[in-house]
Design an enzyme around this catalytic site. Structure first.
Site, PDB file in Angstrom:
ATOM      1  CG  MET A  28      -1.906  -1.177   1.175  1.00  0.00           C
ATOM      2  SD  MET A  28      -3.447  -0.883   2.038  1.00  0.00           S
ATOM      3  CE  MET A  28      -2.865  -0.651   3.675  1.00  0.00           C
ATOM      4  N   GLY A  29       2.165   1.088  -0.392  1.00  0.00           N
ATOM      5  CA  GLY A  29       3.080   2.222  -0.424  1.00  0.00           C
ATOM      6  C   GLY A  29       3.556   2.588   0.969  1.00  0.00           C
ATOM      7  CG  HIS A  32       8.638  -0.332   6.344  1.00  0.00           C
ATOM      8  ND1 HIS A  32       8.908  -1.675   6.365  1.00  0.00           N
ATOM      9  CD2 HIS A  32       7.316  -0.211   6.617  1.00  0.00           C
ATOM     10  CE1 HIS A  32       7.814  -2.343   6.658  1.00  0.00           C
ATOM     11  NE2 HIS A  32       6.821  -1.485   6.808  1.00  0.00           N
ATOM     12  CG  HIS A  35       6.900  -2.460   2.231  1.00  0.00           C
ATOM     13  ND1 HIS A  35       6.881  -1.385   3.079  1.00  0.00           N
ATOM     14  CD2 HIS A  35       5.647  -2.987   2.258  1.00  0.00           C
ATOM     15  CE1 HIS A  35       5.676  -1.249   3.599  1.00  0.00           C
ATOM     16  NE2 HIS A  35       4.907  -2.217   3.121  1.00  0.00           N
ATOM     17  CE  LYS A 147       4.342  -5.111  12.301  1.00  0.00           C
ATOM     18  NZ  LYS A 147       3.204  -4.568  11.647  1.00  0.00           N
ATOM     19  CD  GLN A 151      -1.925  -8.830   4.733  1.00  0.00           C
ATOM     20  OE1 GLN A 151      -2.709  -7.909   4.851  1.00  0.00           O
ATOM     21  NE2 GLN A 151      -0.681  -8.629   4.323  1.00  0.00           N
TER      22      GLN A 151
HETATM   23  O1  PAF Z   1      -0.096  -5.874   3.774  1.00  0.00           O
HETATM   24  C1  PAF Z   1      -0.499  -4.939   3.052  1.00  0.00           C
HETATM   25  O2  PAF Z   1       0.192  -3.940   2.789  1.00  0.00           O
HETATM   26  C2  PAF Z   1      -1.898  -5.013   2.454  1.00  0.00           C
HETATM   27  O3  PAF Z   1      -2.775  -5.658   3.320  1.00  0.00           O
HETATM   28  C3  PAF Z   1      -1.925  -5.658   1.059  1.00  0.00           C
HETATM   29  C4  PAF Z   1      -1.504  -7.111   1.105  1.00  0.00           C
HETATM   30  C5  PAF Z   1      -1.028  -4.892   0.095  1.00  0.00           C
HETATM   31  C6  PAF Z   1      -3.360  -5.616   0.500  1.00  0.00           C
HETATM   32  O4  PAF Z   1      -3.836  -4.319   0.398  1.00  0.00           O
END
Ligand code: PAF
Length: 260
Positions: A28-29, A32, A35, A147, A151
């Site tokens: 989602m931008g 850090h 990512h 983390k 999810q």
């Molecule tokens: O973990 C995230 O940044 C978000 O939940 C994802 C997987 C990009 C979905 O919007």
């Protein structure tokens, strides 16, 4: 600089012309090092790397949180380029939700507990957008950080249940030297809160029971929502001021005796 694509069909056309494997990193931008580690893994394991930047409105519990989410597109593109990402998928809401949000993915078990209990609807929004992103990306592998362990667990379950031909690759949490798990939300903590936030990972790894960790977090000034042992991990969520932090550690890193 990576090539930026905002139309799903354009990416799919481009993808069809690529030889070799594609690794995909959804984000989602407001990126850090956590990512960037996902991108490095993808770079190492795949011939091409695609990252997405899309702030998904359906996974936020409050519209104000969605609006407050830091948008740092130019800096993100630079970081992604440096990490070897060749393509950035950056759609707008209309491109991602042409059905006006009428179709959504619902999971009825794991999504109801822990994060799901405190953030109703969050996982429905997350699974919906991840399904769309995986279908658009047509990647061989997709990289998700440990983390956000719940999810990750749900994404793996969805991929299996819906026969999605993309392998989900879990990547260990990146931590600051202090032990604090890197998160876009850390940028909203004061220097004093940043120091205090390290208590979460320290207590998760301690020999205290889940109930004792809850108590100790509260005593330290957090508003803990849960501390739980599940899926071979110990997980927690706690508010520090107006910032909600989550973290988890593998049980192999949890001390066996009570000494913290
Ligand atoms: O973990 C995230 O940044 C978000 O939940 C994802 C997987 C990009 C979905 O919007």
């Amino acid at each position: 600089m990576p090539t930026i694509v905002s139309d799903p069909k354009k990416w799919q056309k481009l993808r069809a012309g690529l030889k070799g494997s594609v690794g995909f990193v959804p984000t989602m931008g407001n990126l850090h090092e956590g990512h960037i580690e996902l991108c490095r893994r993808a770079r190492k394991e795949c011939d091409h790397v695609l990252a997405s930047i899309f702030v998904n409105p359906t996974q936020f519990n409050q519209r104000s949180d969605y609006e407050k989410y830091a948008r740092t597109f130019d800096a993100d593109c630079k970081l992604l380029g440096e990490a070897g990402v060749e393509y950035i998928f950056n759609p707008d809401e209309k491109a991602m939700y042409p059905d006006n949000y009428e179709l959504q993915v619902t999971e009825t078990v794991i999504s109801k507990e822990l994060e799901g209990e405190f953030r109703p609807g969050h996982f429905q929004g997350m699974l919906t957008v991840v399904l769309k992103l995986l279908n658009i990306a047509q990647a061989d592998k997709a990289y998700f950080g440990e983390k956000d362990f719940q999810q990750l667990t749900l994404v793996k379950k969805m991929v299996e249940a819906f026969f999605i031909p993309t392998e989900i690759i879990p990547v260990p949490t990146v931590r600051a030297d202090s032990g604090l798990a890197l998160s876009s939300r850390n940028g909203r903590l004061s220097p004093e809160q940043l120091k205090k936030a390290t208590e979460i990972s320290r207590l998760l790894k301690s020999g205290y029971s889940d109930e004792e960790v809850m108590k100790k977090l509260a005593e330290a000034g957090f508003k803990p929502e849960y501390v739980a042992t599940k899926w071979g991990r110990r997980l927690a969520a706690a508010w520090l001021g107006d910032v909600r932090l989550i973290d988890n550690v593998p049980l192999s890193e949890v001390k066996k005796d009570r000494a913290a």
